[in-house]
Design an enzyme around this catalytic site. Sequence first.
Site, PDB file in Angstrom:
ATOM      1  N   HIS A 197      56.619 -27.628   0.708  1.00 55.74           N
ATOM      2  CA  HIS A 197      57.149 -27.293   2.030  1.00 55.74           C
ATOM      3  C   HIS A 197      56.327 -26.172   2.678  1.00 55.74           C
ATOM      4  O   HIS A 197      56.866 -25.124   3.075  1.00 55.74           O
ATOM      5  CB  HIS A 197      58.618 -26.890   1.956  1.00 55.74           C
ATOM      6  CG  HIS A 197      59.542 -28.035   1.678  1.00 55.74           C
ATOM      7  ND1 HIS A 197      59.843 -28.987   2.625  1.00 55.74           N
ATOM      8  CD2 HIS A 197      60.215 -28.388   0.543  1.00 55.74           C
ATOM      9  CE1 HIS A 197      60.688 -29.871   2.103  1.00 55.74           C
ATOM     10  NE2 HIS A 197      60.915 -29.534   0.844  1.00 55.74           N
TER      11      HIS A 197
ATOM     12  N   GLN B 119      70.633 -43.815  13.415  1.00 55.11           N
ATOM     13  CA  GLN B 119      71.285 -42.534  13.608  1.00 55.11           C
ATOM     14  C   GLN B 119      72.483 -42.432  12.675  1.00 55.11           C
ATOM     15  O   GLN B 119      73.446 -43.191  12.795  1.00 55.11           O
ATOM     16  CB  GLN B 119      71.737 -42.371  15.066  1.00 55.11           C
ATOM     17  CG  GLN B 119      72.373 -41.026  15.372  1.00 55.11           C
ATOM     18  CD  GLN B 119      71.345 -39.909  15.365  1.00 55.11           C
ATOM     19  OE1 GLN B 119      70.294 -40.024  15.976  1.00 55.11           O
ATOM     20  NE2 GLN B 119      71.663 -38.841  14.659  1.00 55.11           N
ATOM     21  N   TYR B 120      72.412 -41.499  11.714  1.00 56.39           N
ATOM     22  CA  TYR B 120      73.518 -41.280  10.785  1.00 56.39           C
ATOM     23  C   TYR B 120      74.323 -40.069  11.250  1.00 56.39           C
ATOM     24  O   TYR B 120      73.847 -38.936  11.207  1.00 56.39           O
ATOM     25  CB  TYR B 120      72.992 -41.035   9.371  1.00 56.39           C
ATOM     26  CG  TYR B 120      72.271 -42.224   8.774  1.00 56.39           C
ATOM     27  CD1 TYR B 120      72.989 -43.320   8.282  1.00 56.39           C
ATOM     28  CD2 TYR B 120      70.882 -42.261   8.707  1.00 56.39           C
ATOM     29  CE1 TYR B 120      72.331 -44.419   7.743  1.00 56.39           C
ATOM     30  CE2 TYR B 120      70.225 -43.358   8.168  1.00 56.39           C
ATOM     31  CZ  TYR B 120      70.950 -44.427   7.679  1.00 56.39           C
ATOM     32  OH  TYR B 120      70.300 -45.506   7.158  1.00 56.39           O
TER      33      TYR B 120
END
Length: 504
Positions: A144, A352-353
């Site tokens: 990251h 889209q959740y």
Amino acid sequence: MDEKSNKLLLALVMLFLFAVIVLQYVCPGTECQLLRLQAFSSPVPDPYRSEDENSSRFVPRYNFSRGDLLRKVDFDIKGDDLIVFLHIQKTGGTTFGRHLVRNIQLEQPCECRVGQKKCTCHRPGKRETWLFSRFSTGWSCGLHADWTELTSCVPAVVDGKRDARLRPSRWRIFQILDASSKDRWGSSSFNSGANSPSSPKTRSTPKSGKNFHYITILRDPVSRYLSEWRHVQRGATWKASLHVCDGRPPTSEELPSCYTGDDWSGCPLKEFMDCPYNLANNRQVRMLSDLTLVGCYNLSVMPEKQRNKILLESAKSNLKHMAFFGLTEFQRKTQYLFEKTFNMNFISPFTQYNTTRASSVEINEEIQKRIEELNFLDMELYSYAKDLFLQRYQFMRQKEHQDARRKRQEQRKFLKGRFLQTHFHSQSQGQNQSPSQNLSQNPNPNPNQNLTQSLSQNLTQRFNPNLIQKENRGRQKQGSGRKQSGSSSSNGTNDYIGSVETWR
């Protein structure tokens, strides 16, 4: 009864064939048919309107220029362009990263083998990658990696090795970043004065001349914070993150740990919020800003208020000038803007959740207010990013509608011109005589003038027949002498009409 139905069916078939013949005569090409099919087809619902009804009532807060709103990258996948994905934790970056390697229509798709996290994304005809992400090159600049790490590491890694073989060890990453720091500052030692925001500083450019297009995904700060807390509860630590800034990682005094032991699993939300060194606080601003402007992780370089202001402005500037960024809460709009920016289409639409682990956490108003205070920089950045994102979406949609309207107008002009050309051509063929007869009856050697006069006479005859009848009566009174002498300005069409009237 059957005979009547058969006759009716035959009449309908004949009517349909007649309409097809007439349509083919009027517009022989396929343009008319396509336009009529589009006109009679049912309207397709807007897939982006259902995603967020509030976007129709969106009122912009910031004034952005056309250059800020129009994102169009001439991405050359066969050349030296490289997409660099800055993956912020718990923003939906894993899902978006999978879209990049599995869901894009490419001449040479990425090769993703079962059981392997990484995919091979080579350029067409080359053994080098066009994508720098965890699913293509792995965590080549650390787990990251933030903007400060990526902008220093990616050019050095690309210059040092071919992208398809990127997998340096942690020691190799420190060596690369240390060399990059020496190139910029002339010394690898930490210098707090060099990190002053007023000091001039330029980023090293890659020797290979590659174009790096940075992209990222942002998320609502409260939802992202709760999602990270739930992830930490399950044992996530991200210990492998390097946090390299100016060629070195932070010391334990600069970045203390919030927990003792191997992980922070099972920690309650209050304990998670009470740690002052928790990197979850304002993570998005920290990962998108240039940390060298504030002395990296050394908090004693400048006052906290000044540090926060510089970090926020740096994050806004970097986000605005990135090639692309999306929002987790707007999956379809994110897909649309990425496709328009890079001219690359996805195979399947984004989903889209609305139900996530963060949404299942029930918090009261007091806790939510506390989370917003802990992430006040992220709240300001997300408000700015959402405003810019929706303005870009509306701008690109309006531009798309304008381009479609302009294209339809050009098609209408083309079809109208083609129809008139076909009509006048058929009429002129019916009125014109053979070349030998035209030369004998008309001394004018200019064929274009004869054609123009013939078409004018034809149109006059169609729309004003009374005038033609009067002229014909005058020609009959003048006798055959008028027919023989004639005038040099008369054309073949007038002679033909006069001849027919005299014969009658």
